[in-house]
Design a protein around this motif. Structure first.
Motif, PDB file in Angstrom:
ATOM      1  N   GLY A 191     -13.124  26.571  -3.863  1.00  0.00           N
ATOM      2  CA  GLY A 191     -14.577  26.624  -4.053  1.00  0.00           C
ATOM      3  C   GLY A 191     -15.026  25.965  -5.329  1.00  0.00           C
ATOM      4  N   ASP A 192     -14.138  25.174  -5.934  1.00  0.00           N
ATOM      5  CA  ASP A 192     -14.516  24.494  -7.172  1.00  0.00           C
ATOM      6  C   ASP A 192     -15.260  23.194  -6.898  1.00  0.00           C
ATOM      7  OD1 ASP A 192     -13.459  26.456  -8.698  1.00  0.00           O
ATOM      8  OD2 ASP A 192     -11.585  25.418  -9.122  1.00  0.00           O
ATOM      9  N   LEU A 193     -14.951  22.578  -5.785  1.00  0.00           N
ATOM     10  CA  LEU A 193     -15.638  21.342  -5.434  1.00  0.00           C
ATOM     11  C   LEU A 193     -16.492  21.599  -4.190  1.00  0.00           C
ATOM     12  CD1 LEU A 193     -12.832  18.648  -5.939  1.00  0.00           C
ATOM     13  CD2 LEU A 193     -14.654  19.352  -7.516  1.00  0.00           C
ATOM     14  N   ARG A 194     -17.569  20.840  -4.082  1.00  0.00           N
ATOM     15  CA  ARG A 194     -18.474  20.971  -2.942  1.00  0.00           C
ATOM     16  C   ARG A 194     -17.701  20.966  -1.623  1.00  0.00           C
ATOM     17  NH1 ARG A 194     -23.803  19.789  -3.477  1.00  0.00           N
ATOM     18  NH2 ARG A 194     -24.460  18.939  -5.494  1.00  0.00           N
ATOM     19  N   ALA A 195     -18.155  21.770  -0.714  1.00  0.00           N
ATOM     20  CA  ALA A 195     -17.506  21.849   0.593  1.00  0.00           C
ATOM     21  C   ALA A 195     -17.713  20.556   1.386  1.00  0.00           C
ATOM     22  CB  ALA A 195     -18.064  23.040   1.378  1.00  0.00           C
ATOM     23  N   ASP A 196     -18.847  19.910   1.136  1.00  0.00           N
ATOM     24  CA  ASP A 196     -19.134  18.702   1.906  1.00  0.00           C
ATOM     25  C   ASP A 196     -18.660  17.434   1.200  1.00  0.00           C
ATOM     26  OD1 ASP A 196     -20.866  18.720  -0.197  1.00  0.00           O
ATOM     27  OD2 ASP A 196     -22.633  18.131   0.960  1.00  0.00           O
ATOM     28  N   LEU A 197     -17.899  17.596   0.159  1.00  0.00           N
ATOM     29  CA  LEU A 197     -17.400  16.429  -0.565  1.00  0.00           C
ATOM     30  C   LEU A 197     -16.378  15.677   0.281  1.00  0.00           C
ATOM     31  CD1 LEU A 197     -17.143  14.775  -3.199  1.00  0.00           C
ATOM     32  CD2 LEU A 197     -15.338  16.367  -3.892  1.00  0.00           C
ATOM     33  N   ASP A 198     -16.600  14.377   0.399  1.00  0.00           N
ATOM     34  CA  ASP A 198     -15.649  13.556   1.159  1.00  0.00           C
ATOM     35  C   ASP A 198     -14.390  13.356   0.347  1.00  0.00           C
ATOM     36  OD1 ASP A 198     -15.335  11.641   3.576  1.00  0.00           O
ATOM     37  OD2 ASP A 198     -14.783  10.421   1.837  1.00  0.00           O
ATOM     38  N   ARG A 199     -13.281  13.772   0.925  1.00  0.00           N
ATOM     39  CA  ARG A 199     -12.013  13.737   0.207  1.00  0.00           C
ATOM     40  C   ARG A 199     -11.667  12.318  -0.264  1.00  0.00           C
ATOM     41  NH1 ARG A 199      -5.918  15.459   1.743  1.00  0.00           N
ATOM     42  NH2 ARG A 199      -4.965  13.552   0.991  1.00  0.00           N
ATOM     43  N   ASP A 200     -11.774  11.377   0.636  1.00  0.00           N
ATOM     44  CA  ASP A 200     -11.409   9.998   0.263  1.00  0.00           C
ATOM     45  C   ASP A 200     -12.328   9.422  -0.796  1.00  0.00           C
ATOM     46  OD1 ASP A 200      -9.242   9.897   1.878  1.00  0.00           O
ATOM     47  OD2 ASP A 200     -10.315   9.036   3.591  1.00  0.00           O
ATOM     48  N   LEU A 201     -13.599   9.772  -0.685  1.00  0.00           N
ATOM     49  CA  LEU A 201     -14.530   9.278  -1.705  1.00  0.00           C
ATOM     50  C   LEU A 201     -14.174   9.838  -3.076  1.00  0.00           C
ATOM     51  CD1 LEU A 201     -17.038   7.815  -2.653  1.00  0.00           C
ATOM     52  CD2 LEU A 201     -18.416   9.776  -1.894  1.00  0.00           C
ATOM     53  N   ALA A 202     -13.815  11.092  -3.110  1.00  0.00           N
ATOM     54  CA  ALA A 202     -13.433  11.712  -4.381  1.00  0.00           C
ATOM     55  C   ALA A 202     -12.208  11.012  -4.974  1.00  0.00           C
ATOM     56  CB  ALA A 202     -13.146  13.200  -4.182  1.00  0.00           C
ATOM     57  N   VAL A 203     -11.251  10.779  -4.117  1.00  0.00           N
ATOM     58  CA  VAL A 203     -10.039  10.093  -4.588  1.00  0.00           C
ATOM     59  C   VAL A 203     -10.395   8.696  -5.086  1.00  0.00           C
ATOM     60  CG1 VAL A 203      -7.819   9.129  -3.875  1.00  0.00           C
ATOM     61  CG2 VAL A 203      -8.515  11.397  -3.073  1.00  0.00           C
ATOM     62  N   ASP A 204     -11.245   8.029  -4.331  1.00  0.00           N
ATOM     63  CA  ASP A 204     -11.664   6.681  -4.727  1.00  0.00           C
ATOM     64  C   ASP A 204     -12.328   6.673  -6.092  1.00  0.00           C
ATOM     65  OD1 ASP A 204     -10.730   5.408  -2.530  1.00  0.00           O
ATOM     66  OD2 ASP A 204     -12.664   4.695  -1.807  1.00  0.00           O
ATOM     67  N   LEU A 205     -13.224   7.630  -6.307  1.00  0.00           N
ATOM     68  CA  LEU A 205     -13.964   7.626  -7.575  1.00  0.00           C
ATOM     69  C   LEU A 205     -13.019   7.759  -8.765  1.00  0.00           C
ATOM     70  CD1 LEU A 205     -17.106   9.724  -6.585  1.00  0.00           C
ATOM     71  CD2 LEU A 205     -17.009   7.283  -7.160  1.00  0.00           C
ATOM     72  N   LEU A 206     -11.991   8.574  -8.594  1.00  0.00           N
ATOM     73  CA  LEU A 206     -11.022   8.748  -9.677  1.00  0.00           C
ATOM     74  C   LEU A 206     -10.120   7.513  -9.804  1.00  0.00           C
ATOM     75  CD1 LEU A 206      -9.998  12.447  -8.912  1.00  0.00           C
ATOM     76  CD2 LEU A 206     -11.400  11.643 -10.831  1.00  0.00           C
ATOM     77  N   GLY A 207      -9.569   7.119  -8.688  1.00  0.00           N
ATOM     78  CA  GLY A 207      -8.624   6.001  -8.708  1.00  0.00           C
ATOM     79  C   GLY A 207      -9.281   4.696  -9.125  1.00  0.00           C
ATOM     80  N   ALA A 208     -10.480   4.484  -8.625  1.00  0.00           N
ATOM     81  CA  ALA A 208     -11.172   3.238  -8.927  1.00  0.00           C
ATOM     82  C   ALA A 208     -11.391   3.089 -10.424  1.00  0.00           C
ATOM     83  CB  ALA A 208     -12.495   3.182  -8.181  1.00  0.00           C
ATOM     84  N   LEU A 209     -11.814   4.160 -11.058  1.00  0.00           N
ATOM     85  CA  LEU A 209     -12.102   4.091 -12.486  1.00  0.00           C
ATOM     86  C   LEU A 209     -10.857   3.671 -13.274  1.00  0.00           C
ATOM     87  CD1 LEU A 209     -14.452   4.665 -14.445  1.00  0.00           C
ATOM     88  CD2 LEU A 209     -13.299   6.828 -14.956  1.00  0.00           C
ATOM     89  N   MET A 250       0.827  -1.198   0.000  1.00  0.00           N
ATOM     90  CA  MET A 250       0.000   0.000   0.000  1.00  0.00           C
ATOM     91  C   MET A 250       0.868   1.258   0.000  1.00  0.00           C
ATOM     92  SD  MET A 250      -2.983  -1.280  -0.152  1.00  0.00           S
ATOM     93  CE  MET A 250      -4.401  -0.362   0.467  1.00  0.00           C
ATOM     94  N   ARG A 251       1.880   1.263   0.827  1.00  0.00           N
ATOM     95  CA  ARG A 251       2.736   2.445   0.943  1.00  0.00           C
ATOM     96  C   ARG A 251       3.481   2.713  -0.353  1.00  0.00           C
ATOM     97  NH1 ARG A 251       3.292   3.275   6.503  1.00  0.00           N
ATOM     98  NH2 ARG A 251       4.193   1.286   7.156  1.00  0.00           N
ATOM     99  N   THR A 252       3.821   1.663  -1.041  1.00  0.00           N
ATOM    100  CA  THR A 252       4.647   1.835  -2.235  1.00  0.00           C
ATOM    101  C   THR A 252       3.830   2.092  -3.500  1.00  0.00           C
ATOM    102  OG1 THR A 252       6.230   0.278  -1.279  1.00  0.00           O
ATOM    103  CG2 THR A 252       6.464   0.771  -3.625  1.00  0.00           C
ATOM    104  N   LEU A 253       2.798   1.299  -3.688  1.00  0.00           N
ATOM    105  CA  LEU A 253       2.112   1.339  -4.976  1.00  0.00           C
ATOM    106  C   LEU A 253       0.713   1.938  -4.920  1.00  0.00           C
ATOM    107  CD1 LEU A 253       3.139  -2.232  -6.192  1.00  0.00           C
ATOM    108  CD2 LEU A 253       4.087  -0.038  -6.925  1.00  0.00           C
ATOM    109  N   PHE A 254       0.200   2.137  -3.706  1.00  0.00           N
ATOM    110  CA  PHE A 254      -1.178   2.585  -3.606  1.00  0.00           C
ATOM    111  C   PHE A 254      -1.270   4.035  -3.127  1.00  0.00           C
ATOM    112  CE2 PHE A 254      -5.314   2.680  -1.286  1.00  0.00           C
ATOM    113  CZ  PHE A 254      -6.146   2.331  -2.323  1.00  0.00           C
ATOM    114  N   GLU A 255      -0.640   4.312  -1.993  1.00  0.00           N
ATOM    115  CA  GLU A 255      -0.853   5.600  -1.347  1.00  0.00           C
ATOM    116  C   GLU A 255      -0.217   6.801  -2.025  1.00  0.00           C
ATOM    117  OE1 GLU A 255       0.354   4.756   2.622  1.00  0.00           O
ATOM    118  OE2 GLU A 255      -1.341   3.402   2.973  1.00  0.00           O
ATOM    119  N   PRO A 256       0.970   6.702  -2.584  1.00  0.00           N
ATOM    120  CA  PRO A 256       1.581   7.920  -3.161  1.00  0.00           C
ATOM    121  C   PRO A 256       0.657   8.623  -4.144  1.00  0.00           C
ATOM    122  CG  PRO A 256       3.200   6.177  -3.045  1.00  0.00           C
ATOM    123  CD  PRO A 256       1.886   5.562  -2.655  1.00  0.00           C
ATOM    124  N   ALA A 257       0.103   7.880  -5.068  1.00  0.00           N
ATOM    125  CA  ALA A 257      -0.776   8.509  -6.049  1.00  0.00           C
ATOM    126  C   ALA A 257      -2.022   9.074  -5.367  1.00  0.00           C
ATOM    127  CB  ALA A 257      -1.170   7.491  -7.121  1.00  0.00           C
TER     128      ALA A 257
END
Lengths: 198, 198, 198, 198
Positions: free
Chosen positions: A143-161, A121-128
């Motif tokens: 102010g470009d993204l919703r204030a209530d947007l969950d940071r991890d969820l946003a990262v997940d949506l991009l990374g997962a795809l 995880m530390r090597t291949l997952f987390e840096p990106a």
DNA sequence: TGCTAAGCGAGACGGTACGTCCCGTCTTAAT
DNA sequence: ATTAAGACGGGACGTACCGTCTCGCTTAGCA
């Protein structure tokens, strides 16, 4: 602490890492044998086992070196769309630099070995993910993204795809496809305001 | 085409498939040996090789039977949020029914074998996607989802999230997390209307 | 020449040889399998193949040990008839110590492998012949056998008879039969002096 | 007794026998597989097993046909030396007509199967012996051989020598060697009259 | 002449044993 | 003391072949 005895030959370390990456690209993870790695590196198996506890440790280390230890960053373009595309690109780059299929197999082989999994995880997952997370923070601050947007969820949506498409190769991860996904993520999929009272 | 020669013993087919799934759950994909499968199934290696060309074919077939050939469907709840959650659940179910880590390793082992890869996609990838795709169509027809929403992209966004979290186990796929993701996907991440003139 | 690497476990050598002889006596040469030898010896096939190139090499070595490396000798009785019977006995003993049928089958399996054939001759053929040859020399020196008698022919006449009868089992190799043969060999078969002018 | 059902294809009998002899000469008895025999004969294994119970039966039959069923005879030359040489020649001929090494291996494989062993003896062992036995009888009647000479022993001494030399190939069976052996057998090995009072 | 059943040909089967690759470890000699 | 290197003991592989079973077809003998 001082070390005694014969010092380890540092040339072997590199030769083995190089041979590992070479073999990974040529025959893939499943057919990677330490016997062949040793042969190509001009050394022997015990010399490898002395440096890396298992095949997984070796591959992880070899790939980690290849990805570079320099901190990945998403350039701040000021434009949230460009930033998101840049974020996706960070994920895509990981797959570009790693022989196809290795990530999934290696991850599977880490099952049940907590220390190894953490290292993975530390090597291949987390840096990106960290780089993209920072990008999300900046966009939220702007102010470009919703204030209530969950940071991890946003990262997940991009990374997962990216992960999904890279793994199954059923769809492209090129610029056009990625832009389309980013626009959908920004605008949302709903046609109108919706309630969920169930 | 004529059928000649001694017919295959169907009991062996089942015994081997059962032994395979049993071993997969007990020792995982990496330590699955045909020798042990044969032993537990009360038969021999040649009998297995006669039925399945490789270990991958065997595992894929055994898992496919386990997932069931009955067409997966997302129930039409009338509520788009419920439907999307239902869609995600379909993906989650796949992982619940397959021993952990097997999907990734198996997919990796299919690299470079087009026929096998195709079979993998048809068995373990597409059924769930088709079910979710139909759900998306219905929601679009109802006017709940954007008319210009790309069907495959929508399916990808849902499926990718599940796959990603199931694989890396860094985040949950429980109901709450899933609802949160669905709401974000529907509303979008943007704080306001955005242009992209780059 | 340097000796390096892990030394071979000598216990395995003995266990395998013992298991081989045991199997030979129980099931014969044709049904001797290395798989079963390994099982009984408590080891594995690669360990056997590391020591003996083929099944033939193994059987030959195992039998050779059993026959003993101590030089066979025909006791000098002073009486040519006794000596000749003693010589025949040496040949008979070889067959008594080797499981029935093994000699012929092993020899056949050595066809086309010069090195193996040579080893066979050195181990199972020549020792007895040398012993009998020396006996013939002594008898000639004593003036009991013709001065112009060809040593190898004499050895052949004795050895062939034993081999022939042991193999086809159409006649006995017991003391009485053997004595009768010796008397005939000494006196000759001719009723009177004969010429051959053709 | 009348036979019903489809008659056996006689062409297959010959084709299999021919293929068997061909394979025996090419790869030897040990590497003779019925699979390959069937392939070369253009038929299948069950067709072979229907005709010959075992590989041994097949080989024995194929060789028997090759040796010919015409009764072997030693020509009556009137000269006992020529007759004996002729007798030896009969034995030599057997080995000339049978692929090397097959006799020993086949005999070994007949161990423990009385019926097969009997067939072997009748086919490959006795014909030559009978012919030589008759020759011995004639020579005794002529007064060329001792009246008290044991017929079977005489046959054995000739046959054994040929068998021994053909098998181990340590000495020749050509005309010169054979003549030398015959002279020794006739004259005897003893230098003078001997007693045996032990 | 048509029917029946025995026996045939062929193909594939269930299974044994093969000879080999590779694993992870041990031993020796050198540094 | 620790290394480099070679060989080891052993698990599992994928395959050749064995002897057998099943099938559809052929053919003789009876109706």
């Amino acid at each position: 602490m001082e070390r005694t005895g014969r010092p380890r030959d540092p040339l072997i370390d590199d030769a083995v890492r190089d041979a590992t990456v070479e073999l990974l690209t040529q025959v893939g993870y499943a057919r990677l044998t330490l016997e062949e790695v040793a042969r190509r590196a001009g050394t022997t198996k015990p010399a490898i086992y002395r440096r890396w506890r298992t095949r997984q440790h070796l591959v992880l280390d070899a790939l980690g070196r290849r990805l570079g230890t320099n901190t990945t960053r998403v350039p701040d373009s000021g434009c949230v769309i460009c930033d998101l595309i840049g974020g996706i690109t960070v994920f895509v780059t990981v797959f570009r630099r790693v022989p196809p299929g290795v990530l999934g197999a290696l991850l599977t082989d880490c099952t049940g070995q907590p220390g190894l999994r953490t290292a993975f995880m530390r090597t291949l997952f987390e840096p990106a993910r960290n780089a993209v997370g920072e990008m999300v923070d900046r966009a939220k601050a702007r102010g470009d993204l919703r204030a209530d947007l969950d940071r991890d969820l946003a990262v997940d949506l991009l990374g997962a795809l990216v992960h999904y498409r890279a793994l199954f190769a059923h769809a492209s991860t090129d610029s056009e496809s990625v832009t389309s996904a980013v626009m959908t993520l920004l605008r949302g999929m709903a046609a109108r305001k919706l309630d969920h009272a169930h």
